[in-house]
Design a protein around this motif. Structure first.
Motif, mmCIF file in Angstrom:
data_model
loop_
_atom_site.group_PDB
_atom_site.id
_atom_site.type_symbol
_atom_site.label_atom_id
_atom_site.label_comp_id
_atom_site.label_asym_id
_atom_site.label_seq_id
_atom_site.Cartn_x
_atom_site.Cartn_y
_atom_site.Cartn_z
ATOM 1 N N PRO A 292 -1.115 8.998 22.890
ATOM 2 C CA PRO A 292 -0.094 9.401 22.874
ATOM 3 C C PRO A 292 1.249 9.343 23.719
ATOM 4 O O PRO A 292 1.358 8.758 24.628
ATOM 5 N N TYR A 306 3.195 14.124 29.942
ATOM 6 C CA TYR A 306 2.423 15.120 28.347
ATOM 7 C C TYR A 306 1.604 15.676 29.797
ATOM 8 O O TYR A 306 0.968 15.461 30.878
ATOM 9 N N TYR A 310 -3.861 18.984 28.787
ATOM 10 C CA TYR A 310 -3.764 19.363 27.271
ATOM 11 C C TYR A 310 -3.363 17.648 26.328
ATOM 12 O O TYR A 310 -4.238 18.298 25.341
ATOM 13 N N VAL A 311 -3.914 16.485 26.809
ATOM 14 C CA VAL A 311 -3.364 15.222 26.633
ATOM 15 C C VAL A 311 -3.944 14.246 27.711
ATOM 16 O O VAL A 311 -3.067 13.842 28.783
ATOM 17 N N ARG A 312 -4.900 13.745 27.677
ATOM 18 C CA ARG A 312 -5.868 13.730 28.783
ATOM 19 C C ARG A 312 -5.156 12.416 28.939
ATOM 20 O O ARG A 312 -5.483 11.469 30.034
ATOM 21 N N THR A 314 -2.591 9.306 27.704
ATOM 22 C CA THR A 314 -0.851 8.566 27.416
ATOM 23 C C THR A 314 -1.488 7.428 26.882
ATOM 24 O O THR A 314 -1.952 6.892 27.269
#
Length: 706
Positions: A292, A306, A310-312, A314
């Motif tokens: 991500p 991020y 929410y976005v562990r 990246t």
């Protein structure tokens, strides 16, 4: 500095001397110690470069369709010129870099000079990398081990997508570098791993790591998986292979259990049979590189992270996870290294790609002659001359449009500058510039340079224009001049304070097209008001591309529709007095590339600009209609002019000509002969203000006085 590039036109892999990059805001400058050659990805790029035009076309059928569409709308010769210019663009190789931070850009907080870091930098002695694509290396991880960080993250992201649990069986198809690392990470996760590859060397290496590995061509891969899973099938399949065959995806489906997962990390044929997936309700997903954030400009270039809640994981956090696995020895890569080669001997790797190597390490010299890295070029003997130019910006506009248009203009090429250095060096070699550089201040400080041409991203235009004028240079800047009122007013104040002999030109090239000049001639010196309709079939650009960002590109109205505002100013002979704009959609203030702009001019003329991004690419891109005194003129895509109601003239045809060549020829003549500005500054100022007024009108829903 030295950098490895691929020449797409000739097919050569070169170690080129290019200017070193300068540190940018939000990035760090890294002096490279080691880099890892990705034998899979880079082999594909090298082989593509070595292929002939037919081979290249076969490998990129989507690009062929774009070329055919361009031929239909713009003609054969302009399209061929664009294609060959694109092939002239050097391709930097490599994305697994390890080095030492030597400079820290504005806004960077997590890195300091001297830090050892891993990044996705190219094979180059110095790289400038945004902070979200850089990770610190633990002390107990060697440079060679850290060079596996990025390629390891590619495998790790594929694993995250299948989300395996302890004890599950995962098949890895393709035991190249990424496949072997993927298999080892799965083993560390408590999975049973089955691997397949044609190469016995890779199979044996996987077996040593604890993988149930087999040669694909010596076994029935589906039955092997069924046997090892007691006829249940694999919980997941990760495909890291590279092949054009559709057989791999079919086998992956057949060896999967019901509701199993298949993730594609490599490149394969994807003629998927519905029955294979339907019966088992299989899920299939393509993994996007490191994780991500990849290809998200806000994340990668602007450093906007991020939220971890929410976005562990990246792409940067994946880098860090791989480095932690290396530090704790859960991932061991030393046995994957096939060879270590000094940078100067790079062809030892690239001349035998696919010859059995798994991981090749490039070693970089400890010292760099920094005095030779900012400016690269031959010694220059000062002599009196005029029309000496320096170009700031070596992107697509410079390469595809400006340089061909400057040919035979009488300009003397001295400097060309780009942030990264490679594109400037390439254009310097092609067109005979004396110097390429990454520091545009070198251009401003050279008294011999008469004219500075600026073609950078839009948010840099205003500052560079001011600095160039203050340095005593004539200035050409590709539109827009500025992206907000504050920048525009700053330029106006500087321009009014400088020597009267200096000129400022904005790249409003349409007014210099022979078709538009003929329209102006046919209209004569009439003072009657005109009705003008300009339609731009602009084409779709995603919202996350920089030109759509109002803080960077200014948006497409300010950045491109300004062409037609200037064109109407030229044809009417009058400045814009009022503007209103409406846009498509329920929330149009956030979408400005499907808009209708209406302009009222001081002499009573009217103009309508239809700027649309939702039309067909097969339709002509630009159309201008002029109505006056019972007469009509239509310019069709700057390839044909049709006249109605004019005695003795009905039409004019030719190749696509938007006026770039005549614009630059006139610009160089103006500078060399002291003829004065090509476009009066008050018209440039008015056009720019009108583009800002259009956006304000959209926000406020009313007419705006310019």
């Amino acid at each position: 500095m030295k950098q490895i590039i691929q020449d797409l036109k000739k097919g050569d892999t070169l170690l080129e001397e290019v200017p070193a990059p300068m540190v940018r805001k939000g990035a760090v400058l890294i002096k490279t110690r080691r880099s890892l050659v990705s034998l899979g990805t880079e082999k594909m790029l090298v082989e593509f470069g070595k292929g002939n035009l037919i081979s290249k076309a076969r490998q990129q059928p989507d690009k062929v369709k774009q070329v055919l569409d361009k031929i239909k709308t713009e003609g054969l010769m302009p399209t061929l010129e664009a294609v060959f210019n694109k092939l002239d663009e050097p391709l930097p190789l490599g994305y697994c870099n390890v080095g030492e931070v030597v400079a820290v850009g504005e806004g960077v907080k997590d890195f300091a000079i001297g830090d050892r870091v891993a990044s996705n930098g190219h094979h180059a002695e110095v790289v400038c990398i945004p902070q979200n694509l850089v990770a610190k290396i633990p002390d107990n991880v060697s440079d060679e081990e850290a060079a596996f960080t990025v390629i390891g993250s590619i495998g790790l992201q594929g694993i995250r997508l299948i989300n395996p649990s302890f004890g599950e069986t995962v098949v890895v198809i393709g035991l190249g570098l990424i496949g072997l690392i993927t298999a080892e990470l799965l083993l560390a996760n408590g999975c049973q791993v089955i691997g397949f590859d044609f190469d016995i060397q890779k199979v044996e290496l996987a077996q040593k790591k604890g993988v149930h590995a087999f040669q694909s061509n010596h076994t029935d891969v589906v039955k092997t998986v069924e046997s090892l899973t007691h006829q249940v099938g694999a919980d997941a399949v990760i495909i890291t292979a590279s092949t054009k065959s559709d057989e791999v995806i079919s086998q992956a489906a057949q060896m999967s259990r019901k509701r199993g997962k298949i993730v594609l990390v490599g490149v394969i044929g994807l003629d998927i049979q519905r029955a294979d997936f339907f019966k088992k309700e299989l899920s299939f997903q393509v993994s996007c590189s490191y994780g991500p954030g990849r290809y998200d400009e806000d994340y990668e270039q602007k450093g906007v992270d991020y939220p971890i809640g929410y976005v562990r994981w990246t792409e940067k956090r994946n880098f860090e996870a791989i480095l932690t696995a290396l530090a704790t020895k859960r991932l061991q890569v030393a046995d994957l290294i096939t060879e270590r080669v000094p940078l100067a001997d790079y062809l030892q790797i690239y001349n035998k790609m696919g010859g059995g190597s798994i991981a090749s390490i490039l070693e970089y010299p400890d010292t760099i002659d920094w005095n030779q890295t900012v400016v690269s070029g031959k010694a220059y003997v000062a002599q009196k001359s005029t029309g000496v130019i320096g170009i700031i910006g070596a992107g697509n506009f410079t390469k595809m449009t400006m340089m061909p248009a400057l040919k035979n203009s009488g300009a003397q090429y001295k400097y060309i500058s780009s942030a990264g250095g490679l594109t400037a060096k390439s254009l310097a070699n092609k067109y005979g510039f004396e110097f390429s550089t990454t520091d545009y201040h070198q251009i401003l400080q050279d008294e011999e340079v008469d004219l500075v041409l600026i073609t950078t991203r839009h948010d840099a235009h205003a500052q560079m224009v001011k600095e160039s004028l203050q340095a005593g240079k004539h200035v050409f800047v590709e539109k827009p001049l500025a992206i907000n009122d504050e920048q525009l007013e700053d330029i106006r104040q500087v321009y009014q304070s400088i020597e009267a002999s200096l000129t400022l030109t904005v790249g409003f090239n349409r007014r210099f097209s022979p078709f538009i000049r003929q329209v102006k001639t046919l209209l004569g010196g009439s003072t009657d008001s005109l009705n003008i309709i300009a339609t731009m079939n602009a084409g779709f650009i995603p919202a996350d591309v920089w030109v759509q960002d109002l803080q960077v590109g200014g948006g497409r109205i300010v950045g491109e529709a300004c062409h037609f505002i200037d064109l109407m100013v030229y044809l009417t002979g009058s400045k814009v007095a009022e503007v209103t704009m409406s846009a498509l959609g329920k929330n149009p203030t956030e979408q400005t590339d499907n808009a209708i702009i209406t302009l009222k001019f001081e002499n009573g003329s009217q103009g309508v600009i239809n700027y649309f991004a939702n039309g067909s690419k097969a339709y002509a891109k630009e159309r201008i209609e002029v109505y006056s005194q019972g007469r009509t003129l239509i310019v069709d895509n700057f390839r044909k002019l049709s006249a109605y109601g004019f005695k003795g003239f009905s039409s004019m045809g030719g190749t696509l000509d938007k006026g770039h060549k005549d614009q630059f020829k006139g610009l160089i003549e103006s500078v060399k002969q002291g003829k004065g500005p090509l476009i009066p500054f008050d018209e440039i100022y008015n056009t720019t203000k009108a583009s800002f007024a259009a956006l304000k009108s959209l926000r406020e829903g009313t007419w705006i006085t310019v």
